[in-house]
Design a protein around this motif. Sequence first.
Motif, PDB file in Angstrom:
ATOM      1  N   ARG A  65      39.006  43.778  42.622  1.00 60.20           N
ATOM      2  CA  ARG A  65      38.172  43.390  41.487  1.00 60.20           C
ATOM      3  C   ARG A  65      37.915  44.609  40.590  1.00 60.20           C
ATOM      4  N   GLU A  66      37.667  45.733  41.260  1.00 68.94           N
ATOM      5  CA  GLU A  66      37.441  46.996  40.541  1.00 68.94           C
ATOM      6  C   GLU A  66      38.645  47.328  39.646  1.00 68.94           C
ATOM      7  N   LEU A  67      39.852  47.201  40.247  1.00 68.56           N
ATOM      8  CA  LEU A  67      41.084  47.497  39.503  1.00 68.56           C
ATOM      9  C   LEU A  67      41.221  46.579  38.292  1.00 68.56           C
ATOM     10  N   ARG A  68      40.867  45.297  38.489  1.00 70.26           N
ATOM     11  CA  ARG A  68      41.020  44.345  37.401  1.00 70.26           C
ATOM     12  C   ARG A  68      40.075  44.704  36.252  1.00 70.26           C
ATOM     13  N   LYS A  69      38.826  45.097  36.623  1.00 66.95           N
ATOM     14  CA  LYS A  69      37.847  45.476  35.601  1.00 66.95           C
ATOM     15  C   LYS A  69      38.365  46.670  34.811  1.00 66.95           C
ATOM     16  N   ARG A  70      38.916  47.654  35.546  1.00 70.10           N
ATOM     17  CA  ARG A  70      39.362  48.871  34.887  1.00 70.10           C
ATOM     18  C   ARG A  70      40.504  48.552  33.915  1.00 70.10           C
TER      19      ARG A  70
END
Lengths: 499, 134
Positions: free
Chosen positions: B125-130
């Motif tokens: 999820r973190e990667l997607r946000k970034r």
Amino acid sequence: MIEWMLHLPGIIVVIPLVMAIIVALLPSRLGWLGAVLGSGLSFWAAIVLVMHMLEATAMTRISYYLGGWPPPWGIEFAVDHATTLVIVTITALGFLSTLSGNTLIFKDIHDEDKGRFFAAWLLTLGGLLGLVMTADAFNLFVFFEISSLASVTLVAMGSGRDKRALVAAFNYLVIGAIGATFYVIGVGFCYAMTGTLNMVDMAARLPDVANPVPVYIGLAFMVSGVMVKAAVFPVHFWLPPSYGYAPMAVTSLLAAIATKASLYVLIRILMTIFGGIADIPLLIMQWVLMPLALMAILLGTILAIYEKDAKFMLAHSSVAQIGYIVLGFGVATMAGVQSGFIHIANHAMIKGGMFIGLGGLAMAVAGKTDFSSLAGLGRRMPLTSSGFLICGLSLIGVPLTAGFISKFYLVSAIISAGYWQIAAIVLLSSALSVIYLWRLVETLWFSPANESETRLPEQPMIYLPLWVLAGANIWLGIDAGLITGLAKMASITLFGGIS
Amino acid sequence: MTDLLLSHWNYFIVVLLMMIGLFILISSMNLVKKLIGLSLFQTSVFLFYISLGKINGGTAPIIMKSGHDGHSSHEILYSNPLPHVLILTAIVVGVATTALGLALVLRIKASFDSIEEDDILLAKRELRKRSKSS
């Protein structure tokens, strides 16, 4: 038939498998050449075989048994008219994506890994070819696992760019293993009731089984196992992440051929193995496959519309396109099965071409495939993007492309079977697919480019295979006789089992 | 019911193992435990095939010379060797699957620093946000 040609069914499968071992041992820089040689020879052998089959009479069946053990005891490879179209599609697309493979892998794979990468590549191809060729129910499981373990390895190679590829590969492995195990359970039930593993022999014995309940259970397990491998809704969820995170070269190979072999196995199980049992396979096709196919078509198309990454968008659209193939099978009439086979071949050409083209475009922007990175590339790379567009138009089903032939045969099969509401859904989803393709066109041609408007260098090893596929899409959209003829023969052969 | 249970106890164990395996596979968040579940599930199928091949009173399927200990070769009851051979193949496939799965888990551990699925989901999820914000 000349003596050596009798060995062709074996040769087609064995060449990629043997070349895989050779390629793994050779120096890495020779890896791609070995893969081109392996897939090319296999393609050539398939053409020779199909040329022979075109001249053969309607119910010809070339049987090739391994190790000199005649069926039903030994493992048998069989080629009949239902096999030819799928075999030639898989070998042709395997060859074309191998040609562009070395350029497409770009920076995804280190040079020293290329040997092993192409070894796994050839194993995938050989496994899928074996899947189509084998006439032994348990041998089919082995080929399932050869191809799926090799393709899991290939998907995991995307981890250099995005570490999420590893998770996608892990899920693909676990879900694929469950599917294959379900299939084995089903084979176990049928083996217990018939005492044979040879498909034709099993088909002959199944109608005489005294207590049919275990046979039905076996059928249910086998069909649901194969559905996982073929990514039929609702067990398709491994597909979008696997295609999305895999290296572009791998996606172009898997999207073109991987699910096609499993779809062929699905119809083969329903109609060849269980064709002799009255009604049950037809009930499964009409009441299980058809609703699931409709869900796949709608869901895949809608998810594709909302996707912000071109690679994932095409992966979602693959789910929908698999739905069209399964829908054709689900109609369960001769015309329906024919349209399924037509779309197996056409979708392989369309998606193979689209992923090769997308890979070519993405190379200019360091392999990124989200819409903002792709902006304006259509104008800057005209050769690649126009080939890509032709395949895209074929995906929607614009007249004069192969996709139109698929849709035409599918819709007319559905209408002649009396399901006009379903035909309406198919047309609606075709219209919806215009939306997501238009978003691509808008990004590629009508958005301002990120840096300058200068033309970018284009790779001949990408646009040449791409244009072969684009040309085939147009050619087979105007003169569709070859594919529709082969598909018709396939359908007649399969229905010959039911009578 | 008891008769059925006693005469077919191996099949009941097959089903039990199959359900345990599938349950572990679905319910556990740990990737290694998932693989254990998968192996258990596959093993239950191996047992299923092996049970199929066993014939009551049957001996190992090795052809004996006729006249050996008073029987002619036709009187000896053999177990069916074919399912056992098939399962030999399936075991090899199962080992390959587990090995590949463990190799992937090692790589996942190296890049996500965890083998728990919820941690990996958080990281994804973190990667997607970034990627959205960039």
